[in-house]
Scaffold this motif. Structure first.
Motif, mmCIF file in Angstrom:
data_model
loop_
_atom_site.group_PDB
_atom_site.id
_atom_site.type_symbol
_atom_site.label_atom_id
_atom_site.label_comp_id
_atom_site.label_asym_id
_atom_site.label_seq_id
_atom_site.Cartn_x
_atom_site.Cartn_y
_atom_site.Cartn_z
ATOM 1 N N VAL A 129 -1.353 6.044 -2.823
ATOM 2 C CA VAL A 129 -2.470 6.183 -1.882
ATOM 3 C C VAL A 129 -3.356 4.940 -1.937
ATOM 4 O O VAL A 129 -3.744 4.391 -0.897
ATOM 5 C CB VAL A 129 -3.301 7.451 -2.182
ATOM 6 N N TYR A 130 -3.672 4.482 -3.151
ATOM 7 C CA TYR A 130 -4.511 3.282 -3.277
ATOM 8 C C TYR A 130 -3.813 2.064 -2.671
ATOM 9 O O TYR A 130 -4.457 1.182 -2.096
ATOM 10 C CB TYR A 130 -4.859 3.019 -4.738
ATOM 11 N N GLU A 131 -2.489 2.027 -2.776
ATOM 12 C CA GLU A 131 -1.727 0.934 -2.172
ATOM 13 C C GLU A 131 -1.906 0.945 -0.657
ATOM 14 O O GLU A 131 -2.127 -0.093 -0.031
ATOM 15 C CB GLU A 131 -0.250 1.063 -2.539
ATOM 16 N N GLU A 132 -1.801 2.118 -0.061
ATOM 17 C CA GLU A 132 -1.959 2.231 1.388
ATOM 18 C C GLU A 132 -3.380 1.864 1.823
ATOM 19 O O GLU A 132 -3.587 1.340 2.917
ATOM 20 C CB GLU A 132 -1.623 3.662 1.834
ATOM 21 N N LEU A 133 -4.350 2.130 0.959
ATOM 22 C CA LEU A 133 -5.753 1.791 1.254
ATOM 23 C C LEU A 133 -6.059 0.331 0.914
ATOM 24 O O LEU A 133 -7.203 -0.100 1.036
ATOM 25 C CB LEU A 133 -6.684 2.716 0.460
ATOM 26 N N ALA A 134 -5.042 -0.406 0.480
ATOM 27 C CA ALA A 134 -5.161 -1.830 0.117
ATOM 28 C C ALA A 134 -6.063 -2.053 -1.086
ATOM 29 O O ALA A 134 -6.591 -3.144 -1.276
ATOM 30 C CB ALA A 134 -5.637 -2.661 1.308
ATOM 31 N N GLU A 135 -6.232 -1.045 -1.907
ATOM 32 C CA GLU A 135 -6.968 -1.206 -3.168
ATOM 33 C C GLU A 135 -5.933 -1.468 -4.267
ATOM 34 O O GLU A 135 -5.616 -0.614 -5.091
ATOM 35 C CB GLU A 135 -7.804 0.045 -3.455
ATOM 36 N N PHE A 136 -5.405 -2.691 -4.239
ATOM 37 C CA PHE A 136 -4.229 -3.013 -5.043
ATOM 38 C C PHE A 136 -4.504 -3.029 -6.543
ATOM 39 O O PHE A 136 -3.620 -2.713 -7.340
ATOM 40 C CB PHE A 136 -3.631 -4.341 -4.584
ATOM 41 N N ASP A 137 -5.704 -3.419 -6.935
ATOM 42 C CA ASP A 137 -6.036 -3.403 -8.371
ATOM 43 C C ASP A 137 -6.007 -1.975 -8.915
ATOM 44 O O ASP A 137 -5.507 -1.724 -10.014
ATOM 45 C CB ASP A 137 -7.404 -4.037 -8.616
ATOM 46 N N MET A 138 -6.551 -1.044 -8.131
ATOM 47 C CA MET A 138 -6.536 0.367 -8.527
ATOM 48 C C MET A 138 -5.102 0.893 -8.540
ATOM 49 O O MET A 138 -4.703 1.621 -9.464
ATOM 50 C CB MET A 138 -7.384 1.197 -7.567
ATOM 51 N N ALA A 139 -4.336 0.537 -7.515
ATOM 52 C CA ALA A 139 -2.933 0.972 -7.446
ATOM 53 C C ALA A 139 -2.168 0.484 -8.663
ATOM 54 O O ALA A 139 -1.417 1.240 -9.291
ATOM 55 C CB ALA A 139 -2.288 0.452 -6.169
ATOM 56 N N LEU A 140 -2.377 -0.784 -9.019
ATOM 57 C CA LEU A 140 -1.686 -1.372 -10.162
ATOM 58 C C LEU A 140 -2.028 -0.632 -11.459
ATOM 59 O O LEU A 140 -1.158 -0.372 -12.299
ATOM 60 C CB LEU A 140 -2.065 -2.845 -10.286
ATOM 61 N N GLU A 141 -3.293 -0.270 -11.597
ATOM 62 C CA GLU A 141 -3.745 0.455 -12.803
ATOM 63 C C GLU A 141 -3.013 1.786 -12.945
ATOM 64 O O GLU A 141 -2.532 2.139 -14.029
ATOM 65 C CB GLU A 141 -5.254 0.695 -12.697
ATOM 66 N N PHE A 142 -2.894 2.527 -11.838
ATOM 67 C CA PHE A 142 -2.232 3.838 -11.895
ATOM 68 C C PHE A 142 -0.717 3.704 -12.044
ATOM 69 O O PHE A 142 -0.089 4.508 -12.740
ATOM 70 C CB PHE A 142 -2.596 4.665 -10.661
#
Length: 462
Positions: A129-142
């Motif tokens: 979901v964070y990837e789709e929202l372009a919040e890549f740092d958060m996506a990477l963390e999860f």
């Protein structure tokens, strides 16, 4: 153009996405009327998932009912399961905020239950979901958290999926050598466990990277490999993604618009059947790009606007960055340079915030062209310098060299695996031959003993 990396397919490793016949749903609903307790919750989840690609509102209603029933039973495990299931459903419906909430609540419950397998799945889905929202740092963390749990569990399939997820983030951050390294690592794992879904997924992802590096032959090869496997395992979701990517490829370098249109139409027919809102938004954008190249500008703008509306509803930053830039390109062709510059600037702002280097660089180039034609010297110099700093040809050459080095490393590893297998097979054959020789020697000795005994017997008789 944003290639379809198939984030959504990662969810399929957790739960199926196939079509369910209506008579099956009716049967489940009939069973529901005479079922109570935990079995009722399980049925509500099944019905919700059965409606997922048929009727999104029914899907969500039954999912909420499953959560409510599990709470009444005070069954935390079933509640966590229902929450995760509804997270997947709301994600596919483009309701990313809702999906995040359901996943986070599910993760909290699974953490209390110390269910590491489901915790890994939730971490991965939150990352998507964070990837789709372009919040890549958060996506990477999860994604990293999911990866750690999968390694603890020694879940080969889960490890492969985590490597793909990490690769996708590197793709968006324009570090393609890291992306493809993760993809090849995942490919080795999926090949070892003979997971065809994973192999097809990785082939598609590798095809995207080669396309971005203008290696058309390798790109087509990997896309076709992916397509064949998806057809073999009858995975419509995966097939729709690779068809979309083939359409994008043929609309670019070969300028084979007839084939591009064929692949896009095949893809969108599947996406509409599955109510894949994210995929439909991407295809609308791709149709817009294709019709612009075919100089049907009215149709192109209509598709771009439809895509923009869908991405806006979903709050998909990655999608909006792409469509804003493409609309800007269309206005540039109209020679409306001021509107074009406005669209490129909007795309650039979002891309910069999301750290989407590829789009940052391309927007610099587009703005440079706009200001050159409007004779805005200061703005032209600004974006000319920014573009050149991002587009160093020597750096790009080194990146491409890294890409081939990574594939070579993978090929060598594959040869070593094959060699080891052959060596093991040869050792087994040699062992079998030695055993056979011993058996034959034993039989030979026995035969000689029998003959000797028989001759001795005859002599005694005489």
């Amino acid at each position: 153009m944003r290639y379809s990396l198939i984030f959504t397919l990662l969810l399929l490793c957790i739960i199926g996405f196939g079509s369910v016949p209506l008579n099956t749903i009716d049967s489940l609903k009939n069973e529901l009327t005479i079922t109570e307790g935990e079995a009722k919750v399980e049925l509500l989840i099944q019905i919700s998932e059965a409606y997922r690609n048929l009727h999104s509102s029914y899907c969500i209603d039954y999912g909420i009912s499953a959560i409510d029933e599990s709470k009444l039973l005070q069954n935390k495990e079933l509640e966590a399961k229902a929450l995760k299931s509804l997270g997947i459903s709301t994600y596919y419906s483009g309701k990313f905020d809702d999906a995040l909430l359901y996943y986070q609540n599910s993760l909290e419950l699974y953490s209390k239950l110390d269910d590491k397998k489901q915790m890994a799945a939730c971490y991965n889905n939150i990352g998507i979901v964070y990837e789709e929202l372009a919040e890549f740092d958060m996506a990477l963390e999860f994604y990293k958290k999911s990866f750690e749990y999968e390694k603890q569990l020694d879940n080969k399939k889960g490890i492969g999926i985590s490597l793909i997820s990490l690769g996708n983030i590197f793709y968006y951050q324009n570090t393609y050598h890291l992306a493809i390294d993760n993809y090849f690592q995942a490919l080795l794992i999926f090949q070892k466990i003979n997971n065809k879904w994973g192999i097809a997924y990785v082939y598609n992802s590798i095809g995207i990277i080669y396309r971005l590096w203008n290696d058309l032959d390798n790109s087509v090869m990997y896309f076709e490999k992916s397509k064949l496997i998806y057809e073999e395992i009858e995975d419509e979701v995966g097939l729709s993604k690779v068809l979309c990517n083939l359409g994008e490829l043929y609309s670019d370098e070969p300028k084979d618009y007839k084939n591009a249109l064929k692949y896009f139409n095949q893809s969108i027919s599947i996406k509409k059947k599955l109510e894949d809102k994210i995929g439909i938004a991407l295809l609308y954008n791709n149709f817009g790009t294709l019709y612009a190249k075919m100089e049907n500008y009215e149709k192109a703008l209509s598709y771009f606007n439809d895509s923009y509306l869908l991405y806006s509803e979903m709050k998909s930053i990655t999608g909006l960055v792409m469509v804003e830039q493409n609309i800007g390109k269309l206005y540039f062709q109209f020679e409306d340079y001021n509107t074009a510059a406005e669209k490129f600037t909007n795309s650039l702002k979002m891309a910069t915030k999301a750290k989407m280097d590829n789009y940052i660089s391309s927007n610099y180039k587009e703005l440079m062209s706009c200001y050159a034609l409007t004779l805005d010297t200061e703005s032209f110099k600004k974006y000319y310098n920014l573009y050149n700093s991002k587009n160093d040809s020597i750096i790009n050459h080194l990146r491409l060299s890294r890409l081939y080095d990574i594939e070579s490393k993978y090929v060598i590893e594959q040869l070593l695996i094959t060699s080891n297998k052959l060596s093991e097979e040869n050792q087994l054959k040699e062992q079998e031959i030695r055993q056979l020789r011993l058996i034959m020697a034993g039989l030979g000795g026995l035969i000689i003993l029998i003959i000797f005994s028989y001759v001795l017997f005859l002599k005694i008789r005489k």
